[in-house]
Design an enzyme around this catalytic site. Sequence first.
Site, PDB file in Angstrom:
ATOM      1  N   GLU A  70      46.222  36.301  37.090  1.00 27.89           N
ATOM      2  CA  GLU A  70      46.252  35.936  38.525  1.00 27.89           C
ATOM      3  C   GLU A  70      44.858  35.522  39.007  1.00 27.89           C
ATOM      4  O   GLU A  70      44.465  35.791  40.142  1.00 27.89           O
ATOM      5  CB  GLU A  70      46.889  37.028  39.377  1.00 27.89           C
ATOM      6  CG  GLU A  70      48.390  37.111  39.085  1.00 27.89           C
ATOM      7  CD  GLU A  70      49.235  37.634  40.209  1.00 27.89           C
ATOM      8  OE1 GLU A  70      48.866  37.467  41.369  1.00 27.89           O
ATOM      9  OE2 GLU A  70      50.300  38.198  39.893  1.00 27.89           O
ATOM     10  N   GLN A  91      36.071  57.545  26.235  1.00 32.29           N
ATOM     11  CA  GLN A  91      34.833  58.261  25.904  1.00 32.29           C
ATOM     12  C   GLN A  91      35.027  59.776  26.023  1.00 32.29           C
ATOM     13  O   GLN A  91      34.579  60.543  25.173  1.00 32.29           O
ATOM     14  CB  GLN A  91      33.709  57.786  26.843  1.00 32.29           C
ATOM     15  CG  GLN A  91      32.325  58.255  26.458  1.00 32.29           C
ATOM     16  CD  GLN A  91      31.824  57.603  25.166  1.00 32.29           C
ATOM     17  OE1 GLN A  91      32.280  56.530  24.795  1.00 32.29           O
ATOM     18  NE2 GLN A  91      30.928  58.275  24.479  1.00 32.29           N
ATOM     19  N   GLY A 144      36.487  60.948  19.618  1.00 27.17           N
ATOM     20  CA  GLY A 144      37.159  60.248  18.509  1.00 27.17           C
ATOM     21  C   GLY A 144      38.657  60.141  18.728  1.00 27.17           C
ATOM     22  O   GLY A 144      39.279  59.120  18.388  1.00 27.17           O
TER      23      GLY A 144
HETATM   24  N1  COS Z   1      46.311  29.344  50.799  1.00 23.38           N
HETATM   25  C1  COS Z   1      46.750  28.118  51.168  1.00 23.38           C
HETATM   26  N2  COS Z   1      46.048  26.993  50.928  1.00 23.38           N
HETATM   27  C2  COS Z   1      44.874  27.123  50.296  1.00 23.38           C
HETATM   28  C3  COS Z   1      44.361  28.373  49.877  1.00 23.38           C
HETATM   29  C4  COS Z   1      45.136  29.515  50.161  1.00 23.38           C
HETATM   30  N3  COS Z   1      44.735  30.726  49.795  1.00 23.38           N
HETATM   31  N4  COS Z   1      43.184  28.188  49.278  1.00 23.38           N
HETATM   32  C5  COS Z   1      42.945  26.866  49.307  1.00 23.38           C
HETATM   33  N5  COS Z   1      43.973  26.242  49.929  1.00 23.38           N
HETATM   34  C6  COS Z   1      44.118  24.800  50.172  1.00 23.38           C
HETATM   35  C7  COS Z   1      42.811  24.158  50.591  1.00 23.38           C
HETATM   36  O1  COS Z   1      42.644  24.236  51.986  1.00 23.38           O
HETATM   37  C8  COS Z   1      42.999  22.756  50.110  1.00 23.38           C
HETATM   38  O2  COS Z   1      43.808  22.053  51.032  1.00 23.38           O
HETATM   39  P1  COS Z   1      43.302  20.637  51.684  1.00 23.38           P
HETATM   40  O3  COS Z   1      43.083  19.749  50.489  1.00 23.38           O
HETATM   41  O4  COS Z   1      44.452  20.247  52.535  1.00 23.38           O
HETATM   42  O5  COS Z   1      42.049  20.980  52.412  1.00 23.38           O
HETATM   43  C9  COS Z   1      43.813  22.887  48.850  1.00 23.38           C
HETATM   44  O6  COS Z   1      44.480  24.161  48.948  1.00 23.38           O
HETATM   45  C10 COS Z   1      42.987  22.889  47.597  1.00 23.38           C
HETATM   46  O7  COS Z   1      42.003  23.912  47.747  1.00 23.38           O
HETATM   47  P2  COS Z   1      40.607  23.863  47.015  1.00 23.38           P
HETATM   48  O8  COS Z   1      39.978  22.518  47.219  1.00 23.38           O
HETATM   49  O9  COS Z   1      39.842  25.068  47.410  1.00 23.38           O
HETATM   50  O10 COS Z   1      41.093  23.943  45.509  1.00 23.38           O
HETATM   51  P3  COS Z   1      40.284  24.014  44.168  1.00 23.38           P
HETATM   52  O11 COS Z   1      40.854  23.036  43.223  1.00 23.38           O
HETATM   53  O12 COS Z   1      38.812  24.010  44.444  1.00 23.38           O
HETATM   54  O13 COS Z   1      40.720  25.445  43.551  1.00 23.38           O
HETATM   55  C11 COS Z   1      40.790  27.800  43.260  1.00 23.38           C
HETATM   56  C12 COS Z   1      40.769  26.600  44.220  1.00 23.38           C
HETATM   57  C13 COS Z   1      39.740  27.726  42.174  1.00 23.38           C
HETATM   58  C14 COS Z   1      40.533  28.998  44.140  1.00 23.38           C
HETATM   59  C15 COS Z   1      42.217  27.884  42.632  1.00 23.38           C
HETATM   60  O14 COS Z   1      42.426  26.805  41.746  1.00 23.38           O
HETATM   61  C16 COS Z   1      42.458  29.164  41.917  1.00 23.38           C
HETATM   62  O15 COS Z   1      42.774  30.187  42.548  1.00 23.38           O
HETATM   63  N6  COS Z   1      42.364  29.158  40.561  1.00 23.38           N
HETATM   64  C17 COS Z   1      42.788  30.248  39.762  1.00 23.38           C
HETATM   65  C18 COS Z   1      44.229  30.061  39.460  1.00 23.38           C
HETATM   66  C19 COS Z   1      44.869  31.326  39.053  1.00 23.38           C
HETATM   67  O16 COS Z   1      44.751  32.339  39.709  1.00 23.38           O
HETATM   68  N7  COS Z   1      45.593  31.248  37.946  1.00 23.38           N
HETATM   69  C20 COS Z   1      46.302  32.340  37.462  1.00 23.38           C
HETATM   70  C21 COS Z   1      47.754  31.991  37.479  1.00 23.38           C
HETATM   71  S1  COS Z   1      48.791  33.384  37.534  1.00 23.38           S
HETATM   72  S2  COS Z   1      48.555  34.238  35.802  1.00 23.38           S
END
Ligand code: COS
Length: 386
Positions: free
Chosen positions: A370, A343, A347
């Site tokens: 990420e 901005q 232009g």
């Molecule tokens: N570190 C270690 N363990 C973790 C954690 C962390 N930061 N966060 C969660 N966990 C554990 C949980 O405790 C759980 O373990 P238990 O089953 O033993 O209790 C397990 O991992 C699964 O966690 P959760 O149930 O919270 O998982 P979800 O499927 O609900 O997903 C999100 C969690 C949505 C936060 C995760 O899938 C995510 O970050 N998604 C985005 C992915 C991403 O960033 N992709 C980009 C890739 S790089 S370009």
Amino acid sequence: MAGNPDFDLFQLADEHNELRAAIRALCEKEIAPHAADVDENERFPTEALAALTTSGFNAVHVPEEYDGQGADSVATCIVIEEVARVCASSSLIPAVNKLGTMGLILSGSDELKQQVLPSLASGEAMASYALSEREAGSDAAAMRTRAKEDGDDWIINGSKCWITNGGQSTWYTVMAVTDADLGSSGISAFMVHKDDEGFVVGPKEKKLGIKGSPTAELYFENCRVPGDRIIGEPGTGFKTALQTLDHTRPTIGAQAVGIAQGALDAAVAYVKDRKQFGSAVSSFQGVQFMLADMAMKLEAARLMVYHAAARAERGEHNLGFISSASKCFASDVAMEVTTDAVQLFGGAGYTRDFPVERMMRDAKITQIYEGTNQIQRLVMARSLLR
Ligand code: COS
């Protein structure tokens, strides 16, 4: 408190400031001159890779015991930030080298680290991170790629997508389901080598920004991986993947801060030079207020990124909130600051004659990869409500 050597003065160490001066000089001389061409021609920044490798900035996070620089997390952020200030695509070299090996560093065996890390430190190899799939992006645990034991080996089948530096990297940290009955506890992490049988790199995505960094799909067609390339125990891969992101989301924050700083620097120079109504545009209070807001938000983002990185470096647990907050805040700031920079250029800012339109396009991805900023807010909210 004065004179107490233990008192944290809340400032970077002299070594950090010296590091910034060194990497900034390198970036200005060796990387900035090629940034527009890299973007325009959607080509890998080979000049940046050579310059970063020659001076040991290509994978600064690799510990000294594996022949690396052993840079701390804040120092790693400073390197990424400074490269991003001139070329976001190039900043993905140090950033993704960290992303692609952080799981190994956190949870891998010493033997596996010896196989992989020295080659990164020397610049012979790069590493990428393969979590996402076409139907498993934000919901990463819904992945379908499978790994089965076959004698001493693992056989991987499936595909991964949005793999930054896919095709450029030698090593890939790949998450795959090893026990489909166990949900996220049935996911394991592997180090896959580009020459492994059955490993195929797919076509590059055509992207809005970070055009110098290839983003590719990966295919695993009965891909055979030796048994010693599993990272940690079977079933620990999802936690390793999320712990990795706890350590690397601040590096995306650092990239965002760097892109925003590049745009702010360009905008400050331009408004001092550009004359309208008989005066430099910088003399108008409306413009001054915009610049002040941009710099203010940028400073807050930078502090949060360094703070998140420092907490990760200290080995603190429960990094979820601060890691997500730093990435989310910094990337939202980068989008705002680069948009305002365009901005301020008027232009001219909308043309490819100036770098700010590239910076605005490059900033956008930091709100997405990420983990989208919606996922970051979900992680933050879960941490608050736990
Ligand atoms: N570190 C270690 N363990 C973790 C954690 C962390 N930061 N966060 C969660 N966990 C554990 C949980 O405790 C759980 O373990 P238990 O089953 O033993 O209790 C397990 O991992 C699964 O966690 P959760 O149930 O919270 O998982 P979800 O499927 O609900 O997903 C999100 C969690 C949505 C936060 C995760 O899938 C995510 O970050 N998604 C985005 C992915 C991403 O960033 N992709 C980009 C890739 S790089 S370009």
